[in-house]
Write a protein that holds these residues in place. Structure first.
Motif, mmCIF file in Angstrom:
data_model
loop_
_atom_site.group_PDB
_atom_site.id
_atom_site.type_symbol
_atom_site.label_atom_id
_atom_site.label_comp_id
_atom_site.label_asym_id
_atom_site.label_seq_id
_atom_site.Cartn_x
_atom_site.Cartn_y
_atom_site.Cartn_z
ATOM 1 N N VAL A 10 -51.129 64.824 -21.443
ATOM 2 C CA VAL A 10 -50.868 64.517 -20.037
ATOM 3 C C VAL A 10 -51.140 63.035 -19.803
ATOM 4 O O VAL A 10 -52.170 62.501 -20.241
ATOM 5 C CB VAL A 10 -51.751 65.368 -19.101
ATOM 6 C CG1 VAL A 10 -51.401 65.076 -17.641
ATOM 7 C CG2 VAL A 10 -51.582 66.854 -19.408
ATOM 8 N N THR B 75 -54.664 61.166 -19.812
ATOM 9 C CA THR B 75 -55.696 61.784 -18.975
ATOM 10 C C THR B 75 -56.245 63.065 -19.576
ATOM 11 O O THR B 75 -57.379 63.463 -19.272
ATOM 12 C CB THR B 75 -55.163 62.091 -17.568
ATOM 13 O OG1 THR B 75 -54.058 62.995 -17.664
ATOM 14 C CG2 THR B 75 -54.709 60.810 -16.881
ATOM 15 N N LYS B 76 -55.442 63.721 -20.438
ATOM 16 C CA LYS B 76 -55.895 65.004 -20.977
ATOM 17 C C LYS B 76 -55.101 65.369 -22.231
ATOM 18 O O LYS B 76 -53.907 65.082 -22.322
ATOM 19 C CB LYS B 76 -55.717 66.099 -19.926
ATOM 20 C CG LYS B 76 -56.282 67.452 -20.297
ATOM 21 C CD LYS B 76 -55.950 68.498 -19.240
ATOM 22 C CE LYS B 76 -56.510 68.139 -17.879
ATOM 23 N NZ LYS B 76 -56.258 69.233 -16.895
ATOM 24 N N ILE B 77 -55.761 65.988 -23.167
ATOM 25 C CA ILE B 77 -55.117 66.617 -24.319
ATOM 26 C C ILE B 77 -55.615 68.059 -24.374
ATOM 27 O O ILE B 77 -56.830 68.306 -24.337
ATOM 28 C CB ILE B 77 -55.429 65.887 -25.633
ATOM 29 C CG1 ILE B 77 -54.743 64.507 -25.641
ATOM 30 C CG2 ILE B 77 -54.954 66.708 -26.830
ATOM 31 C CD1 ILE B 77 -55.021 63.692 -26.879
ATOM 32 N N GLU B 78 -54.678 69.011 -24.418
ATOM 33 C CA GLU B 78 -55.043 70.413 -24.382
ATOM 34 C C GLU B 78 -54.385 71.185 -25.522
ATOM 35 O O GLU B 78 -53.262 70.874 -25.926
ATOM 36 C CB GLU B 78 -54.584 71.056 -23.073
ATOM 37 C CG GLU B 78 -55.207 70.503 -21.816
ATOM 38 C CD GLU B 78 -54.657 71.188 -20.585
ATOM 39 O OE1 GLU B 78 -55.288 72.165 -20.120
ATOM 40 O OE2 GLU B 78 -53.594 70.770 -20.092
ATOM 41 N N LYS C 49 -57.121 61.373 -28.991
ATOM 42 C CA LYS C 49 -56.825 60.792 -27.688
ATOM 43 C C LYS C 49 -56.892 59.273 -27.713
ATOM 44 O O LYS C 49 -56.011 58.575 -27.180
ATOM 45 C CB LYS C 49 -57.780 61.352 -26.631
ATOM 46 C CG LYS C 49 -57.513 60.865 -25.218
ATOM 47 C CD LYS C 49 -58.480 61.525 -24.232
ATOM 48 C CE LYS C 49 -58.248 61.035 -22.817
ATOM 49 N NZ LYS C 49 -59.194 61.676 -21.855
ATOM 50 N N TYR D 19 -47.854 62.433 -12.465
ATOM 51 C CA TYR D 19 -48.246 62.610 -13.864
ATOM 52 C C TYR D 19 -47.013 62.958 -14.689
ATOM 53 O O TYR D 19 -45.952 63.322 -14.158
ATOM 54 C CB TYR D 19 -49.283 63.735 -14.022
ATOM 55 C CG TYR D 19 -48.698 65.125 -13.835
ATOM 56 C CD1 TYR D 19 -48.184 65.842 -14.924
ATOM 57 C CD2 TYR D 19 -48.643 65.714 -12.576
ATOM 58 C CE1 TYR D 19 -47.624 67.098 -14.754
ATOM 59 C CE2 TYR D 19 -48.086 66.964 -12.402
ATOM 60 C CZ TYR D 19 -47.570 67.652 -13.498
ATOM 61 O OH TYR D 19 -47.008 68.884 -13.324
ATOM 62 N N ARG E 63 -46.206 65.085 -18.582
ATOM 63 C CA ARG E 63 -46.795 65.801 -19.718
ATOM 64 C C ARG E 63 -45.713 66.159 -20.722
ATOM 65 O O ARG E 63 -44.572 66.401 -20.367
ATOM 66 C CB ARG E 63 -47.510 67.070 -19.267
ATOM 67 C CG ARG E 63 -46.598 68.144 -18.718
ATOM 68 C CD ARG E 63 -47.285 69.496 -18.672
ATOM 69 N NE ARG E 63 -46.462 70.501 -18.018
ATOM 70 C CZ ARG E 63 -45.493 71.174 -18.633
ATOM 71 N NH1 ARG E 63 -45.205 70.924 -19.896
ATOM 72 N NH2 ARG E 63 -44.793 72.085 -17.970
ATOM 73 N N LYS F 5 -52.688 74.420 -25.835
ATOM 74 C CA LYS F 5 -52.132 75.436 -24.952
ATOM 75 C C LYS F 5 -51.853 76.745 -25.673
ATOM 76 O O LYS F 5 -51.795 77.808 -25.063
ATOM 77 C CB LYS F 5 -50.845 74.930 -24.305
ATOM 78 C CG LYS F 5 -51.025 73.677 -23.465
ATOM 79 C CD LYS F 5 -52.005 73.890 -22.327
ATOM 80 C CE LYS F 5 -51.505 74.864 -21.286
ATOM 81 N NZ LYS F 5 -52.454 75.010 -20.150
#
Length: 239
Positions: free
Chosen positions: A230, A217-220, A139, A126, A128, A222
């Motif tokens: 990611v 695959t992902k948005i966060e 996204k 992966y 990020r 933080k």
């Protein structure tokens, strides 16, 4: 004690012959290498050293702390090739290709999301990027943008500029956490033609089309001012 970094000029070079110039820090120091050491958010290469009938697994590659400018190849096993010996250095090709694809994809992300970068990690499975902003991310829009830039097949190349040129263009530096190395008189920059230009010492593909099928695959969220994106491969079984 210094290691000639062959990967800086040719990320497709997967093997070379080298001379052992020292031991220490858990491994072997060589006069030249094709193995990229951990740095700039990118994981170090793995691979093999070979001499005659012996073969050592390179479990990790790091910059030497004891000998600035040298690279340590951390190997499995107790015995090591002798200082002065000539060894064959081989990179794990699948891992290198995954790093090249992911690292280039992060440059496309930088073009799509015009915010300072305050964290980065590029691995075999992966990638990020952490962006310094409180703006929400879409996204689907990011995914569509990546697919478009990959399909447009933009050439990717590196070149060197002087430290003075970098000082005259401070906007080239996108990272808040990793600054280009100073004191060498020149800085390596990575250009995705018509898309992105910034200092970078990592390994990349030569055209965005080589990135292949990449997915968000992902948005966060933080932190209040940090948004993480990611990336993964669409088919994780084909790095």
């Amino acid at each position: 004690m210094k290691t000639d970094e062959l990967f800086r000029e040719d990320a497709t070079l997967l093997a070379c012959d080298a001379t052992v110039i020292g031991h220490g820090e858990g491994g072997v120091l060589l006069d030249r290498t094709v193995c990229y050491p951990l740095g700039g958010g990118q994981a170090g290469d793995t691979g093999w050293l070979a001499e005659g009938g012996q073969r050592w697994r390179v479990a990790d590659t790091r910059k030497s702390k004891e000998h600035p400018g040298a690279i340590v190849h951390r190997v499995d096993g107790e015995s090591l090739p002798a200082v002065g010996a000539t060894v064959r250095v081989e990179v794990d090709a699948a891992r290198r290709q995954a790093h090249r694809r992911f690292h280039t994809a992060t440059h496309l992300l930088c073009a799509l999301l015009p915010y300072p970068v305050d964290g980065c990690s590029i691995t075999e499975t992966y990638a990020r990027l952490d962006f310094h902003t409180d703006e929400p991310f879409d996204k689907d829009a990011i995914q569509a943008g990546l697919q478009r830039l990959v399909a447009e097949a933009h050439p990717v190349r590196h070149r060197w500029i002087s430290e003075e040129e970098l000082d005259a263009n401070p906007g080239l530096v996108r990272s808040m956490s990793v600054q280009p190395p100073r004191g060498l008189g020149r800085v390596r920059v990575l250009e995705v033609e018509g898309v992105d230009l910034q200092p970078c010492g990592g390994t990349h593909v030569s055209n965005t089309a080589e990135i292949g099928a990449i997915v968000v695959t992902k948005i966060e969220k933080k932190a209040a001012k940090t948004r993480r994106v990611v990336l993964g491969f669409a088919d994780a079984s084909l790095p």
